[in-house]
Design a protein around this motif. Sequence first.
Motif, PDB file in Angstrom:
ATOM      1  N   TRP A 165       0.828  -1.202   0.000  1.00  0.00           N
ATOM      2  CA  TRP A 165       0.000   0.000   0.000  1.00  0.00           C
ATOM      3  C   TRP A 165       0.873   1.266   0.000  1.00  0.00           C
ATOM      4  O   TRP A 165       0.378   2.361   0.240  1.00  0.00           O
ATOM      5  N   GLY A 166       2.160   1.117  -0.242  1.00  0.00           N
ATOM      6  CA  GLY A 166       3.056   2.263  -0.314  1.00  0.00           C
ATOM      7  C   GLY A 166       3.556   2.737   1.037  1.00  0.00           C
ATOM      8  O   GLY A 166       4.136   3.816   1.146  1.00  0.00           O
ATOM      9  N   MET A 167       3.370   1.959   2.083  1.00  0.00           N
ATOM     10  CA  MET A 167       3.806   2.333   3.429  1.00  0.00           C
ATOM     11  C   MET A 167       5.193   1.731   3.664  1.00  0.00           C
ATOM     12  O   MET A 167       5.320   0.615   4.155  1.00  0.00           O
ATOM     13  N   SER A 168       6.224   2.475   3.288  1.00  0.00           N
ATOM     14  CA  SER A 168       7.576   1.919   3.354  1.00  0.00           C
ATOM     15  C   SER A 168       8.480   2.620   4.377  1.00  0.00           C
ATOM     16  O   SER A 168       9.652   2.274   4.493  1.00  0.00           O
ATOM     17  N   TYR A 169       7.950   3.561   5.125  1.00  0.00           N
ATOM     18  CA  TYR A 169       8.746   4.283   6.125  1.00  0.00           C
ATOM     19  C   TYR A 169       9.367   3.285   7.114  1.00  0.00           C
ATOM     20  O   TYR A 169       8.700   2.367   7.603  1.00  0.00           O
ATOM     21  N   GLY A 170      10.647   3.469   7.405  1.00  0.00           N
ATOM     22  CA  GLY A 170      11.311   2.677   8.433  1.00  0.00           C
ATOM     23  C   GLY A 170      11.790   1.302   8.003  1.00  0.00           C
ATOM     24  O   GLY A 170      12.378   0.589   8.819  1.00  0.00           O
ATOM     25  N   LEU A 171      11.543   0.910   6.751  1.00  0.00           N
ATOM     26  CA  LEU A 171      12.013  -0.392   6.296  1.00  0.00           C
ATOM     27  C   LEU A 171      13.530  -0.369   6.196  1.00  0.00           C
ATOM     28  O   LEU A 171      14.088   0.649   5.790  1.00  0.00           O
ATOM     29  N   PRO A 172      14.256  -1.358   6.569  1.00  0.00           N
ATOM     30  CA  PRO A 172      13.812  -2.641   7.089  1.00  0.00           C
ATOM     31  C   PRO A 172      13.788  -2.713   8.613  1.00  0.00           C
ATOM     32  O   PRO A 172      13.409  -3.739   9.162  1.00  0.00           O
ATOM     33  N   GLY A 173      14.194  -1.641   9.315  1.00  0.00           N
ATOM     34  CA  GLY A 173      14.194  -1.674  10.780  1.00  0.00           C
ATOM     35  C   GLY A 173      12.827  -1.993  11.346  1.00  0.00           C
ATOM     36  O   GLY A 173      12.692  -2.771  12.282  1.00  0.00           O
ATOM     37  N   ILE A 174      11.808  -1.371  10.784  1.00  0.00           N
ATOM     38  CA  ILE A 174      10.422  -1.704  11.124  1.00  0.00           C
ATOM     39  C   ILE A 174       9.967  -2.640  10.010  1.00  0.00           C
ATOM     40  O   ILE A 174       9.906  -2.237   8.849  1.00  0.00           O
ATOM     41  N   PRO A 175       9.719  -3.889  10.304  1.00  0.00           N
ATOM     42  CA  PRO A 175       9.439  -4.877   9.262  1.00  0.00           C
ATOM     43  C   PRO A 175       8.246  -4.526   8.365  1.00  0.00           C
ATOM     44  O   PRO A 175       7.354  -3.774   8.754  1.00  0.00           O
ATOM     45  N   ASP A 176       8.284  -5.107   7.190  1.00  0.00           N
ATOM     46  CA  ASP A 176       7.215  -4.944   6.215  1.00  0.00           C
ATOM     47  C   ASP A 176       5.966  -5.724   6.630  1.00  0.00           C
ATOM     48  O   ASP A 176       4.851  -5.274   6.432  1.00  0.00           O
ATOM     49  N   ASN A 177       6.169  -6.897   7.225  1.00  0.00           N
ATOM     50  CA  ASN A 177       5.030  -7.753   7.574  1.00  0.00           C
ATOM     51  C   ASN A 177       4.345  -7.272   8.841  1.00  0.00           C
ATOM     52  O   ASN A 177       4.986  -7.087   9.877  1.00  0.00           O
ATOM     53  N   ILE A 178       3.043  -7.090   8.716  1.00  0.00           N
ATOM     54  CA  ILE A 178       2.200  -6.641   9.824  1.00  0.00           C
ATOM     55  C   ILE A 178       1.115  -7.694  10.029  1.00  0.00           C
ATOM     56  O   ILE A 178       0.424  -8.085   9.091  1.00  0.00           O
ATOM     57  N   ARG A 179       0.976  -8.125  11.253  1.00  0.00           N
ATOM     58  CA  ARG A 179      -0.066  -9.112  11.577  1.00  0.00           C
ATOM     59  C   ARG A 179      -1.350  -8.371  11.924  1.00  0.00           C
ATOM     60  O   ARG A 179      -1.344  -7.477  12.784  1.00  0.00           O
ATOM     61  N   LEU A 180      -2.436  -8.720  11.239  1.00  0.00           N
ATOM     62  CA  LEU A 180      -3.756  -8.155  11.532  1.00  0.00           C
ATOM     63  C   LEU A 180      -4.599  -9.197  12.242  1.00  0.00           C
ATOM     64  O   LEU A 180      -4.661 -10.354  11.812  1.00  0.00           O
ATOM     65  N   LEU A 181      -5.253  -8.773  13.301  1.00  0.00           N
ATOM     66  CA  LEU A 181      -6.151  -9.631  14.072  1.00  0.00           C
ATOM     67  C   LEU A 181      -7.508  -8.935  14.122  1.00  0.00           C
ATOM     68  O   LEU A 181      -7.594  -7.786  14.560  1.00  0.00           O
ATOM     69  N   ILE A 182      -8.527  -9.624  13.678  1.00  0.00           N
ATOM     70  CA  ILE A 182      -9.866  -9.033  13.643  1.00  0.00           C
ATOM     71  C   ILE A 182     -10.812  -9.933  14.429  1.00  0.00           C
ATOM     72  O   ILE A 182     -11.001 -11.092  14.083  1.00  0.00           O
ATOM     73  N   GLN A 183     -11.348  -9.389  15.500  1.00  0.00           N
ATOM     74  CA  GLN A 183     -12.405 -10.057  16.244  1.00  0.00           C
ATOM     75  C   GLN A 183     -13.692  -9.339  15.851  1.00  0.00           C
ATOM     76  O   GLN A 183     -13.780  -8.115  15.999  1.00  0.00           O
ATOM     77  N   ILE A 184     -14.660 -10.084  15.346  1.00  0.00           N
ATOM     78  CA  ILE A 184     -15.875  -9.441  14.847  1.00  0.00           C
ATOM     79  C   ILE A 184     -17.111 -10.176  15.335  1.00  0.00           C
ATOM     80  O   ILE A 184     -17.122 -11.414  15.422  1.00  0.00           O
ATOM     81  N   GLU A 185     -18.118  -9.404  15.692  1.00  0.00           N
ATOM     82  CA  GLU A 185     -19.462  -9.920  15.928  1.00  0.00           C
ATOM     83  C   GLU A 185     -20.415  -9.021  15.186  1.00  0.00           C
ATOM     84  O   GLU A 185     -20.232  -7.791  15.136  1.00  0.00           O
ATOM     85  N   ALA A 186     -21.405  -9.611  14.562  1.00  0.00           N
ATOM     86  CA  ALA A 186     -22.373  -8.868  13.765  1.00  0.00           C
ATOM     87  C   ALA A 186     -23.782  -9.377  14.076  1.00  0.00           C
ATOM     88  O   ALA A 186     -23.994 -10.575  14.255  1.00  0.00           O
ATOM     89  N   ILE A 187     -24.717  -8.445  14.121  1.00  0.00           N
ATOM     90  CA  ILE A 187     -26.087  -8.734  14.561  1.00  0.00           C
ATOM     91  C   ILE A 187     -27.000  -8.868  13.351  1.00  0.00           C
ATOM     92  O   ILE A 187     -27.028  -7.997  12.463  1.00  0.00           O
ATOM     93  N   LYS A 188     -27.762  -9.943  13.307  1.00  0.00           N
ATOM     94  CA  LYS A 188     -28.686 -10.190  12.207  1.00  0.00           C
ATOM     95  C   LYS A 188     -29.730  -9.074  12.129  1.00  0.00           C
ATOM     96  O   LYS A 188     -30.306  -8.676  13.143  1.00  0.00           O
ATOM     97  N   GLN A 189     -29.958  -8.580  10.934  1.00  0.00           N
ATOM     98  CA  GLN A 189     -30.915  -7.483  10.725  1.00  0.00           C
ATOM     99  C   GLN A 189     -32.269  -8.005  10.294  1.00  0.00           C
ATOM    100  O   GLN A 189     -32.424  -9.073   9.799  1.00  0.00           O
TER     101      GLN A 189
END
Length: 189
Positions: A165-189
């Motif tokens: 996505w063009g976010m290259s600031y700090g590479l390689p000291g700040i790694p390129d790989n970012i772990r995303l964790l999404i906890q989601i709950e959704a209510i039936k409409q």
Amino acid sequence: MTKPSLIALALFAAAGLARAESATYSVDPSHTFVTFEALHFGTSTIRGRFDRKEGSVTFDRAAKNGKAEITIDIGSISTGVAPLDTHLKSKDFFNAAEHGSAKFVADKFAFNGDKVSEIGGTLTMLGKSAPVTLKANNFNCYNNPMFKREVCGGDFETTIARSQWGMSYGLPGIPDNIRLLIQIEAIKQ
């Protein structure tokens, strides 16, 4: 009624039941969390979250398909360290002034039985779009006693390369790989 007419009627009724399985769910922001983890110079893990998000999910367990649209307010980023939050909102990282939101649109749902096991789609961030697949570590639907409606959700994760996505600031000291964790709950409409 003739036997072919009965068969046609039964097929029509079955098709109607399959369509009736499709339902739309509204993301519950109080039970939905979008967090990230990044290794900081090979030393420790920085964690953060986005406090404001909204969206909807439509899926059909019988037909094994679905669609999701989740929008994340980039300005709501929070690491618990105000100067770091300010830097992450800057042009070096998320450029929140010019790109105030990120959006995940998914149209590829994989199922294990009647439970969602994986969701594939496109993440748009910083004006660029790239494919992302979220793996479900957990998924369940239940009847919520407070809402008196079905709630579905789970724990999803993936690792992305922020440079896509063009976010290259700090590479390689700040790694390129970012772990995303999404906890989601959704209510039936």
